[in-house]
Design a protein around this motif. Structure first.
Motif, mmCIF file in Angstrom:
data_model
loop_
_atom_site.group_PDB
_atom_site.id
_atom_site.type_symbol
_atom_site.label_atom_id
_atom_site.label_comp_id
_atom_site.label_asym_id
_atom_site.label_seq_id
_atom_site.Cartn_x
_atom_site.Cartn_y
_atom_site.Cartn_z
ATOM 1 N N ASP A 51 0.859 -1.176 0.000
ATOM 2 C CA ASP A 51 0.000 0.000 0.000
ATOM 3 C C ASP A 51 0.901 1.234 0.000
ATOM 4 O OD1 ASP A 51 -2.855 1.155 0.627
ATOM 5 O OD2 ASP A 51 -1.508 2.160 2.032
ATOM 6 N N GLN A 52 0.544 2.181 -0.846
ATOM 7 C CA GLN A 52 1.402 3.364 -1.027
ATOM 8 C C GLN A 52 1.600 4.160 0.250
ATOM 9 O OE1 GLN A 52 0.688 6.065 -4.230
ATOM 10 N NE2 GLN A 52 2.590 5.126 -4.947
ATOM 11 N N MET A 53 0.575 4.235 1.067
ATOM 12 C CA MET A 53 0.656 5.053 2.284
ATOM 13 C C MET A 53 1.106 4.225 3.488
ATOM 14 S SD MET A 53 0.001 7.840 3.982
ATOM 15 C CE MET A 53 -1.226 8.808 3.154
ATOM 16 N N LYS A 54 0.415 3.100 3.714
ATOM 17 C CA LYS A 54 0.647 2.348 4.952
ATOM 18 C C LYS A 54 1.722 1.276 4.830
ATOM 19 C CE LYS A 54 -3.825 3.346 6.951
ATOM 20 N NZ LYS A 54 -4.844 2.940 7.896
ATOM 21 N N GLY A 55 2.366 1.184 3.675
ATOM 22 C CA GLY A 55 3.373 0.148 3.491
ATOM 23 C C GLY A 55 2.716 -1.164 3.114
ATOM 24 N N GLN A 56 1.895 -1.666 4.013
ATOM 25 C CA GLN A 56 1.094 -2.862 3.739
ATOM 26 C C GLN A 56 -0.294 -2.661 4.313
ATOM 27 O OE1 GLN A 56 3.628 -5.954 5.646
ATOM 28 N NE2 GLN A 56 3.245 -7.135 3.801
ATOM 29 N N VAL A 57 -1.290 -3.271 3.689
ATOM 30 C CA VAL A 57 -2.616 -3.363 4.310
ATOM 31 C C VAL A 57 -3.097 -4.804 4.154
ATOM 32 C CG1 VAL A 57 -3.424 -0.969 4.061
ATOM 33 C CG2 VAL A 57 -3.749 -2.575 2.178
ATOM 34 N N PRO A 58 -3.937 -5.256 5.096
ATOM 35 C CA PRO A 58 -4.434 -6.625 4.965
ATOM 36 C C PRO A 58 -5.570 -6.725 3.950
ATOM 37 C CG PRO A 58 -5.266 -5.623 6.988
ATOM 38 C CD PRO A 58 -4.398 -4.592 6.318
ATOM 39 N N ARG A 59 -5.645 -7.848 3.242
ATOM 40 C CA ARG A 59 -6.819 -8.139 2.403
ATOM 41 C C ARG A 59 -7.283 -9.544 2.737
ATOM 42 N NH1 ARG A 59 -6.981 -6.344 -3.804
ATOM 43 N NH2 ARG A 59 -9.104 -7.002 -3.412
ATOM 44 N N GLY A 60 -8.579 -9.679 2.856
ATOM 45 C CA GLY A 60 -9.121 -10.978 3.232
ATOM 46 C C GLY A 60 -9.798 -11.670 2.052
ATOM 47 N N PHE A 61 -9.735 -12.994 2.045
ATOM 48 C CA PHE A 61 -10.401 -13.803 1.021
ATOM 49 C C PHE A 61 -11.159 -14.903 1.750
ATOM 50 C CE2 PHE A 61 -6.687 -11.852 -0.637
ATOM 51 C CZ PHE A 61 -7.076 -11.376 -1.885
ATOM 52 N N VAL A 62 -12.452 -15.023 1.444
ATOM 53 C CA VAL A 62 -13.214 -16.073 2.125
ATOM 54 C C VAL A 62 -13.893 -16.991 1.115
ATOM 55 C CG1 VAL A 62 -13.657 -14.713 4.218
ATOM 56 C CG2 VAL A 62 -15.308 -14.645 2.355
ATOM 57 N N VAL A 63 -13.972 -18.248 1.491
ATOM 58 C CA VAL A 63 -14.718 -19.242 0.714
ATOM 59 C C VAL A 63 -15.940 -19.601 1.558
ATOM 60 C CG1 VAL A 63 -14.634 -21.560 -0.288
ATOM 61 C CG2 VAL A 63 -12.570 -20.131 -0.253
ATOM 62 N N LEU A 64 -17.120 -19.583 0.910
ATOM 63 C CA LEU A 64 -18.342 -19.811 1.688
ATOM 64 C C LEU A 64 -18.612 -21.294 1.905
ATOM 65 C CD1 LEU A 64 -20.715 -17.139 0.106
ATOM 66 C CD2 LEU A 64 -19.232 -16.970 2.115
#
Ligand code: COA
Ligand code: AMP
Length: 625
Positions: free
Chosen positions: A530-543
C-alpha cells in the motif's frame, strides 16, 4: 579502520568487558561483577548478580545530580490544545506519588499492572511507577479492541489495570472505559481494581472496583524505589505472532537499561539536556524504549506528542514541535513521512519553522522505501537514518550509529549491525549464504543486553518460535541479505506478520476472526503493498456449501468483526468472496503466491499447487480491488 569498526570489534573481542563498562552508565544498588550468564542456552541472562531500580536511574539519579529543574518530559497535545513541561523533579515526585497509589492497591515486586492509556503523561507516570515498585507493567496499545485487551489481561493476570476515560483520535473521542469494562468481563482473570484517569473530553462512569486517579493521588504517600535483580522483568509487551494469541515479550531491567543508556549517545547522538521527539505510541516498543526509558535514562528531554503527523490539524505539527521544543532528533515511522508527503508534497510547512536545531531523522518500524528516504532527505537536508529493530530486540539491531560515526548510506539498507549483534543470513538448510543472496536473517546467540530473555510464562514458545529453526541462532522472522560491504537489507517478514502503517499485526489473528463467521468455510488474509501504509491486509473467504449471504452485507459484517475484535488499527477494509483458495496438494494455502499476485509481481506458480485454475479467479478479484 573507522570508529564504527573499532567499537564493533571491541564488542566482539571482549563482550563481557564491553557490556560491563556500558553498565557503568547506570547507578546500581549492587553493581554486577559478571556480564553474561550463559549456563542455560538459549536462556541467557545479563548482569546476573546486579541489582538496581530502573525508575531511580531514569529520574531520582538526575535530580540528585542537580538537574531537577531540567525538562524531562514535554507533553504536546494539539488534539486538546495542551502543552505541559515536567521537570525531572516534578516527574520524580509524580511517579513516587503514583507508585504510592499502586502500592496502596496492593501492587508489589513482580506483580503485573496492565496500562491501557492514550498518549498522556500519566501513561508514562504509570509505567515508571511500576518500575519504581519493581512491578511489571504491560502497556496495551489504545487502538486495540476489548477482545485483544482481554487476551492480554488473561495472560498477564494483572493485580491492577490503569486506564483513562478516553483517548482522542484525530477529531474523534474514543471512550476507553467501556472497552476496559468489556475486556474485564471477557477475561477469566479479574484485576483487584482499576485506576482511571478522568479526562474532561468524556468522563467515565465508575464502578465498585474503580479508583479515581486524581482522588487516589491526593491521598497517596509517595513510595521509594525498590531495587530488584537485574534479571527481574521490567515489563511484558505483547506483540503479534503468527496466531491470534499474542506473544508476551519479556524485558529485564538491567540488560535493557544498559543497552538503552548505551544507545542514546552512540546511536542517536542525544545526551543530557538535549531533546528527542519520538512520534510513536507508548503502546509499541518504540514508545517504551525511545519515548520513555532511553531518553530519561540518558538525562535527556523527551517529547510526548498526542496527535498525528497530519490532520491534527495540519501537516506542519511535527515541524512546529521540533522548532518549539528545540528537538535534536526526530524518530518516527516511514509511513508518517509518506502521510506528510501526500499532504504537503513540496514540504511547505517545514519552511515555516526554524528547524536549525534538528540534526537527525531516525525512521523504523517498517522498510524505508528509497523514494520516501529521498523525499525526507531533500526536505530536511540532515542525516536520514533508517534503523531496523523489533519488539523482541528492544533496541536497534542494525543502524547507522550517528554518535560513533555516520557510515555512508545505501538507500534501502539500515546500514550495519550494532555492537552485540552477530547478524547472518542463512539458507533453508541453515548454511550461511554468500553476500547479496537472500535468506532468513538471524542473530547468533547470545543476543546482547536489552533483547528479550523469554516470553511471558512460555519458555516453550520462546524456543519453538525463535530458537529452534536454526539452533544457536535467533530467527528474526525477517528475510533479506547482506552485501559485500556488510550492509544489511531487510526486505520483509517471512511469516504471517504484517506491518500496517508501522503497526505490527498478525494475519493469522485476522483469519481466526473471519473463520468464526457462520457462513465462512475457509479464509486467508494476506498483506498487500500500500502506497501510504506500506502494507494493508486483504481478506479472502470461501463460503460454506449452501451459504448464500448477500455479498455486500457479508463483506461489511466481516470487516466490522475484525474491527470489533482486533481493533480499528487492523485496517482490514477489503474482504473478497472467492470460489476457492490456491492450495498445495497437502492442503496448505499458498499465501506467498497470493501476495505475489496481489502485488502485481510475476509470481511463479508453484509446482505443488493442486488447483491452478483458482489463480485466474483470484487475479480477476485482485484486479478489481
Ligand atoms: N486508539 C484508537 N484508535 C486508533 C488508535 C488509537 N490509539 N490508533 C489508530 N487508531 C485507529 C485510527 O483512527 C484508524 O481508524 P479508522 O479506520 O476509523 O480511520 C485506524 O485505527 C487505523 O489507524 P492508522 O493505521 O494509524 O491510520 P490513520 O489513517 O489513522 O493514520 C498515519 C495514518 C500514517 C498518520 C498513522 O498511522 C501514523 O502516524 N503512523 C505512524 C505509526 C507509528 O507511530 N508506528 C510506531 C512504530 S515507530
Ligand atoms: P515491531 O516489533 O512492531 O517493532 O515490528 C518489527 C518488524 O518491523 C520487523 O520484524 C520488520 O519486519 C519491521 N521493521 C522494523 N524496522 C524496520 C526497518 N528499518 N526496515 C525494514 N523493516 C523494519
Amino acid at each position: 579502520m573507522g570508529a564504527y569498526e573499532d567499537v564493533f570489534r571491541a564488542s566482539v573481542a571482549d563482550r563481557e568487558g564491553f557490556w560491563l563498562e556500558a553498565a557503568q552508565a547506570l547507578e546500581w544498588e549492587t553493581p554486577p561483577t559478571r556480564a553474561l550468564d550463559d549456563a542455560n542456552p538459549p536462556f541467557y541472562r545479563w548482569f546476573p548478580d546486579g541489582r538496581l531500580n530502573v525508575a531511580h536511574n531514569a529520574l531520582d539519579r538526575h535530580v540528585a545530580a542537580g538537574r531537577g529543574d531540567q525538562a524531562a518530559l514535554i507533553y504536546d497535545s494539539p488534539v486538546t490544545g495542551t502543552q505541559r513541561t515536567y521537570t525531572y523533579a516534578r516527574l520524580t515526585d509524580e511517579v513516587a506519588t503514583f507508585a504510592g497509589v499502586l502500592r496502596a492497591e496492593g501492587v508489589g515486586v513482580g506483580d503485573r499492572v496492565v496500562i491501557y492509556m492514550p498518549m498522556v503523561p500519566e501513561a508514562v507516570v504509570a509505567m515508571l511507577a511500576c518500575a519504581r515498585l519493581g512491578a511489571v507493567h504491560s502497556v496495551v496499545f489504545g487502538g486495540f479492541a476489548a477482545n485483544e485487551l482481554a487476551v492480554r489481561i488473561e495472560d498477564a493476570t494483572p493485580k491492577v489495570v490503569v486506564s483513562a476515560s478516553c483517548g482522542i483520535e484525530g477529531k474523534r473521542v474514543i471512550e476507553y472505559k467501556p472497552l476496559l469494562d468489556k475486556a474485564i468481563a471477557l477475561s477469566s482473570h479479574k484485576p483487584d481494581s482499576q485506576v482511571i484517569l478522568q479526562r474532561p473530553q468524556a468522563e467515565a462512569a465508575m464502578g465498585a472496583t474503580d479508583v479515581d486517579w486524581a482522588e487516589a493521588v491526593a491521598k497517596a504517600t509517595p513510595a521509594d524505589p525498590v531495587p530488584v535483580k537485574s534479571t527481574d522483568p521490567l515489563y511484558v509487551l505483547y506483540t503479534s505472532g503468527t496466531t491470534g494469541k499474542p506473544k508476551g515479550v519479556v524485558r529485564d531491567g538491567g540488560g535493557y537499561a544498559t543497552a538503552l543508556a548505551w544507545s542514546m549517545p552512540h546511536v542517536y547522538d542525544v545526551g543530557p539536556g538535549q531533546t528527542i521527539f519520538t512520534a510513536s505510541d507508548v503502546g509499541w516498543v518504540v514508545g517504551h524504549s525511545y519515548i520513555v526509558y532511553a531518553p530519561l535514562l540518558a538525562g535527556a528531554t523527551t517529547v510526548l506528542y498526542e496527535g498525528k503527523p497530519v490532520g491534527t490539524p495540519d501537516a506542519g505539527q511535527f515541524w512546529r514541535v521540533c522548532a518549539e521544543h528545540g528537538v535534536r532528533a526526530l524518530f518516527t515511522a516511514p509511513t508518517a513521512f509518506r502521510a506528510l508527503k501526500k499532504e504537503d508534497p513540496n514540504g511547505e510547512y517545514a519552511t515555516q519553522y526554524d528547524l536549525s536545531g534538528l540534526k537527525y531523522l531516525f525512521l523504523a518500524g517498517e522498510r524505508l522505501d528509497p523514494e520516501t528516504y529521498r523525499w525526507a532527505l531533500d526536505l530536511l537536508d540532515i542525516p536520514v537514518i533508517d534503523h531496523w529493530w523489533q519488539t523482541e530486540t528492544g533496541w536497534p539491531i542494525v543502524a547507522d550509529p550517528a554518535g560513533i560515526e555516520l557510515l555512508p548510506i545505501k538507500p534501502g539498507s539500515p546500514t550495519r549491525p550494532l555492537p552485540g549483534w552477530d547478524i547472518q543470513v542463512l539458507d533453508a538448510n541453515g548454511r550461511q549464504v554468500p553476500p547479496d543472496t537472500d535468506g532468513a536473517i538471524v542473530a547468533k546467540l547470545p543476543l546482547p543486553p536489552g533483547a528479550f530473555p523469554t516470553l511471558w510464562n512460555d519458555d516453550e514458545r520462546f524456543v519453538s518460535s525463535y530458537m529452534s529453526a536454526f539452533p544457536g541462532y535467533y530467527l528474526t522472522g525477517d528475510g533479506g541479505r547482506i552485501d559485500s560491504d556488510g550492509y544489511v537489507f531487510v526486505m520483509g517478514r517471512t511469516d504471517d506478520v504484517i506491518n500496517v502503517a508501522g503497526h505490527r499485526l498478525s494475519t493469522g489473528g485476522m483469519e481466526e476472526v473471519l473463520a468464526s463467521h457462520p457462513a465462512v468455510a475457509e479464509c486467508a488474509v494476506i498483506g498487500v503493498a500500500d502506497q501510504m501504509k506500506g502494507q494493508v491486509p486483504r481478506g479472502f473467504v470461501v463460503l460454506k456449501a449452501g451459504a448464500d449471504p448477500d455479498p455486500d452485507e457479508l463483506r461489511a459484517e466481516l470487516v466490522q468483526m475484525v474491527r470489533d475484535r482486533i481493533g480499528a488499527v487492523a485496517s482490514l477494509k477489503d474482504v473478497a468472496v472467492v470460489a476457492a483458495l490456491p492450495k498445495t496438494r497437502s492442503g496448505k494455502i499458498l499465501r506467498k503466491t497470493m501476495r505475489g499476485i496481489a502485488d502485481g509481481l510475476d509470481e511463479p506458480v508453484p509446482s505443488t499447487i493442486e488447483n491452478v485454475d483458482v489463480l485466474d479467479d483470484l487475479r480477476s478479484v485482485l484486479r478489481k480491488g
